[in-house]
Design a protein around this motif. Structure first.
Motif, PDB file in Angstrom:
ATOM      1  N   ASN A  51      34.654 -38.449   0.164  1.00 41.06           N
ATOM      2  CA  ASN A  51      35.298 -37.133   0.247  1.00 41.06           C
ATOM      3  C   ASN A  51      35.738 -36.615  -1.124  1.00 41.06           C
ATOM      4  O   ASN A  51      36.374 -35.558  -1.208  1.00 41.06           O
ATOM      5  N   PHE A  52      35.427 -37.355  -2.171  1.00 39.22           N
ATOM      6  CA  PHE A  52      35.869 -36.969  -3.519  1.00 39.22           C
ATOM      7  C   PHE A  52      35.437 -35.543  -3.870  1.00 39.22           C
ATOM      8  O   PHE A  52      36.241 -34.713  -4.304  1.00 39.22           O
ATOM      9  N   SER A  58      37.940 -28.268  -3.167  1.00 44.39           N
ATOM     10  CA  SER A  58      38.972 -27.565  -2.404  1.00 44.39           C
ATOM     11  C   SER A  58      40.245 -27.342  -3.202  1.00 44.39           C
ATOM     12  O   SER A  58      40.851 -26.271  -3.138  1.00 44.39           O
ATOM     13  N   PHE A  59      40.662 -28.348  -3.952  1.00 48.64           N
ATOM     14  CA  PHE A  59      41.965 -28.296  -4.636  1.00 48.64           C
ATOM     15  C   PHE A  59      41.857 -28.190  -6.158  1.00 48.64           C
ATOM     16  O   PHE A  59      42.770 -27.708  -6.806  1.00 48.64           O
ATOM     17  N   TYR A  60      40.759 -28.688  -6.715  1.00 42.43           N
ATOM     18  CA  TYR A  60      40.559 -28.750  -8.165  1.00 42.43           C
ATOM     19  C   TYR A  60      41.814 -29.271  -8.870  1.00 42.43           C
ATOM     20  O   TYR A  60      42.406 -28.597  -9.717  1.00 42.43           O
ATOM     21  N   PRO A  61      42.263 -30.465  -8.521  1.00 42.63           N
ATOM     22  CA  PRO A  61      43.481 -30.999  -9.135  1.00 42.63           C
ATOM     23  C   PRO A  61      43.254 -31.373 -10.586  1.00 42.63           C
ATOM     24  O   PRO A  61      42.127 -31.653 -10.998  1.00 42.63           O
ATOM     25  N   ASP A  62      44.338 -31.355 -11.355  1.00 42.42           N
ATOM     26  CA  ASP A  62      44.258 -31.782 -12.748  1.00 42.42           C
ATOM     27  C   ASP A  62      44.035 -33.293 -12.814  1.00 42.42           C
ATOM     28  O   ASP A  62      44.602 -34.060 -12.047  1.00 42.42           O
ATOM     29  N   LEU A  63      43.207 -33.706 -13.750  1.00 45.62           N
ATOM     30  CA  LEU A  63      42.992 -35.119 -14.002  1.00 45.62           C
ATOM     31  C   LEU A  63      44.101 -35.641 -14.920  1.00 45.62           C
ATOM     32  O   LEU A  63      44.469 -34.935 -15.863  1.00 45.62           O
ATOM     33  N   PRO A  64      44.660 -36.841 -14.670  1.00 43.52           N
ATOM     34  CA  PRO A  64      44.346 -37.768 -13.587  1.00 43.52           C
ATOM     35  C   PRO A  64      44.996 -37.349 -12.270  1.00 43.52           C
ATOM     36  O   PRO A  64      46.043 -36.720 -12.261  1.00 43.52           O
ATOM     37  N   PHE A  65      44.373 -37.722 -11.150  1.00 41.32           N
ATOM     38  CA  PHE A  65      44.968 -37.473  -9.844  1.00 41.32           C
ATOM     39  C   PHE A  65      44.596 -38.617  -8.910  1.00 41.32           C
ATOM     40  O   PHE A  65      43.628 -39.344  -9.143  1.00 41.32           O
ATOM     41  N   GLY A  66      45.409 -38.772  -7.855  1.00 39.73           N
ATOM     42  CA  GLY A  66      45.167 -39.863  -6.916  1.00 39.73           C
ATOM     43  C   GLY A  66      44.986 -39.359  -5.504  1.00 39.73           C
ATOM     44  O   GLY A  66      45.512 -38.312  -5.121  1.00 39.73           O
ATOM     45  N   ILE A  67      44.203 -40.092  -4.730  1.00 41.26           N
ATOM     46  CA  ILE A  67      44.047 -39.850  -3.295  1.00 41.26           C
ATOM     47  C   ILE A  67      44.425 -41.152  -2.592  1.00 41.26           C
ATOM     48  O   ILE A  67      43.908 -42.224  -2.945  1.00 41.26           O
ATOM     49  N   ALA A  68      45.341 -41.068  -1.636  1.00 46.14           N
ATOM     50  CA  ALA A  68      45.828 -42.266  -0.948  1.00 46.14           C
ATOM     51  C   ALA A  68      45.406 -42.245   0.513  1.00 46.14           C
ATOM     52  O   ALA A  68      45.250 -41.178   1.114  1.00 46.14           O
ATOM     53  N   GLN A  69      45.208 -43.427   1.069  1.00 44.38           N
ATOM     54  CA  GLN A  69      44.844 -43.535   2.479  1.00 44.38           C
ATOM     55  C   GLN A  69      45.401 -44.836   3.033  1.00 44.38           C
ATOM     56  O   GLN A  69      45.455 -45.845   2.335  1.00 44.38           O
ATOM     57  N   PHE A  98      41.909 -41.284 -10.039  1.00 43.35           N
ATOM     58  CA  PHE A  98      40.766 -40.849 -10.839  1.00 43.35           C
ATOM     59  C   PHE A  98      41.232 -40.451 -12.236  1.00 43.35           C
ATOM     60  O   PHE A  98      42.154 -39.643 -12.387  1.00 43.35           O
ATOM     61  N   VAL A  99      40.583 -41.042 -13.242  1.00 44.82           N
ATOM     62  CA  VAL A  99      41.049 -40.881 -14.627  1.00 44.82           C
ATOM     63  C   VAL A  99      39.880 -40.602 -15.567  1.00 44.82           C
ATOM     64  O   VAL A  99      38.721 -40.884 -15.253  1.00 44.82           O
ATOM     65  N   ASN A 100      40.220 -40.068 -16.731  1.00 44.44           N
ATOM     66  CA  ASN A 100      39.265 -39.973 -17.828  1.00 44.44           C
ATOM     67  C   ASN A 100      38.982 -41.393 -18.308  1.00 44.44           C
ATOM     68  O   ASN A 100      39.914 -42.153 -18.584  1.00 44.44           O
ATOM     69  N   LYS A 187      39.347 -28.559 -16.912  1.00 39.45           N
ATOM     70  CA  LYS A 187      39.663 -27.135 -16.817  1.00 39.45           C
ATOM     71  C   LYS A 187      39.689 -26.476 -18.195  1.00 39.45           C
ATOM     72  O   LYS A 187      40.257 -27.011 -19.145  1.00 39.45           O
ATOM     73  N   GLY A 188      39.064 -25.308 -18.280  1.00 34.54           N
ATOM     74  CA  GLY A 188      39.065 -24.539 -19.515  1.00 34.54           C
ATOM     75  C   GLY A 188      38.099 -25.040 -20.563  1.00 34.54           C
ATOM     76  O   GLY A 188      38.104 -24.560 -21.707  1.00 34.54           O
TER      77      GLY A 188
END
Length: 325
Positions: A51-52, A58-69, A98-100, A187-188
């Motif tokens: 689902n990454f 959908s959200f285009y979050p800033d890196l780094p970001f996490g998804i938890a389950q 998720f990170v650089n 971004k940018g």
């Protein structure tokens, strides 16, 4: 090997080598066929990776970001044993962070530090928590670095959770097989890359067992043994137990019910009514489930609007104004 008469550490003769499948095989649908074969998931992580792209779009979050389950996972354990430590069905909590790739070590260290803070918030003694830097030959094939967090359980030192640097292994596999880009664009800018992943993975049952075994206490009160759970207040399922001193006195019951209702509004789901048995039995019953505060309404309450508050760990009793509860 048997010709050399080798034995196991317990002195048992070794059998012939056999192939084990650690995944649970099943069939989906009313009939079984080769087309209906499926496998129960051995970890919760893969749903996050598949689902990454959807999350990023959908959200285009800033890196780094996490998804938890959190959810069930299944492994065909060869020799189930040791209660929650070797089981075929268990509950997992996993974060894919998720990170650089240039900053993976910094992110790894940050998550490791946060993990220790989380375990301390569970009430676990840092002296009983140990880090194991897993050597390359023992790491999962996808991991470039893994730290296992071990805890001194009553049965000995056992793994509690782990943090793994999974690199871009999962997303690159999806990209290769699906033919769809898993790249993230900063971004940018025009800078694109497939993010790398740091994965803290927790066993829910093991964490719960650590909390319960850490909080278990025995002492002596009035010549008899007392058992209680010294849970941190923010973890205790019940924060207050409210009692009338005597349940056959309507005026005490009415006042206690009023206090119970007010406390329940401020602490939804964490206030218990208890008027069963004498006051000593109520205290012991609440001690066993880790309730920090027992509030008792007596005849003095009707005169000065104070109650007796009895503390779980010290058994100290003090008068407290109702409005200060």
């Amino acid at each position: 090997m048997n010709n050399k008469k080798k034995k196991s550490p317990d002195g048992n003769p070794l059998s012939k080598s056999r192939t084990f499948n650690m995944m649970f095989k099943t069939s989906v649908g009313a009939t079984e066929s080769e087309d209906s074969v499926a496998y129960l998931r051995p970890e919760t992580a893969q749903g996050i990776f598949t689902n990454f792209k959807n999350v990023v779009d959908s959200f285009y979050p800033d890196l780094p970001f996490g998804i938890a389950q959190q959810g069930k996972a299944f492994r065909n354990e060869i020799a189930p044993r040791d209660f929650v430590f070797r089981s075929r069905e268990f509950e997992q909590m996993e974060i894919e962070y998720f990170v650089n790739p240039e900053n993976w070590q910094e992110a790894f260290d940050e998550l490791l530090k946060s993990t220790h803070e989380f375990l301390e918030a569970l009430g676990l003694n840092p002296k009983n928590i140990h880090e194991l830097d897993v050597p390359a030959e023992d790491r999962a094939h996808y991991s470039k670095k893994t730290i296992d967090i071990e805890y001194d359980f009553p049965i000995g030192k056992e793994e509690l959770m782990g943090i793994a640097y999974r690199t871009d292994f999962d997303l690159m596999n999806i990209q290769r097989v699906s033919g769809k880009s898993m790249e993230y664009t900063i971004k940018g800018t025009n800078e694109k890359f497939v993010p790398h992943v740091i994965e803290p993975s927790f066993g829910v049952e093991r964490a719960l067992m650590a909390v319960l075994s850490s909080a278990y206490r025995e002492d002596e009160q009035n010549g008899s043994k007392r058992v209680y759970l010294a849970l941190p207040e923010h973890l205790a399922p019940v924060k207050f137990a409210v009692s009338p001193l005597l349940k056959n006195k309507p005026e005490l019951v009415e006042k206690a019910r009023e206090i119970y209702a007010n406390l329940s509004k401020k602490n939804p789901g964490r206030v218990m009514w208890d008027d069963n048995g004498n006051i000593g039995k109520r205290y012991r019953r609440q001690d066993e489930i880790g309730t920090p505060h027992c509030v008792v309404v007596d005849f003095q309450t009707l005169e000065d609007d104070t109650v007796t508050v009895r503390e779980r760990d010290t058994t100290e009793q003090r008068r407290v104004k109702v409005e200060e509860l």
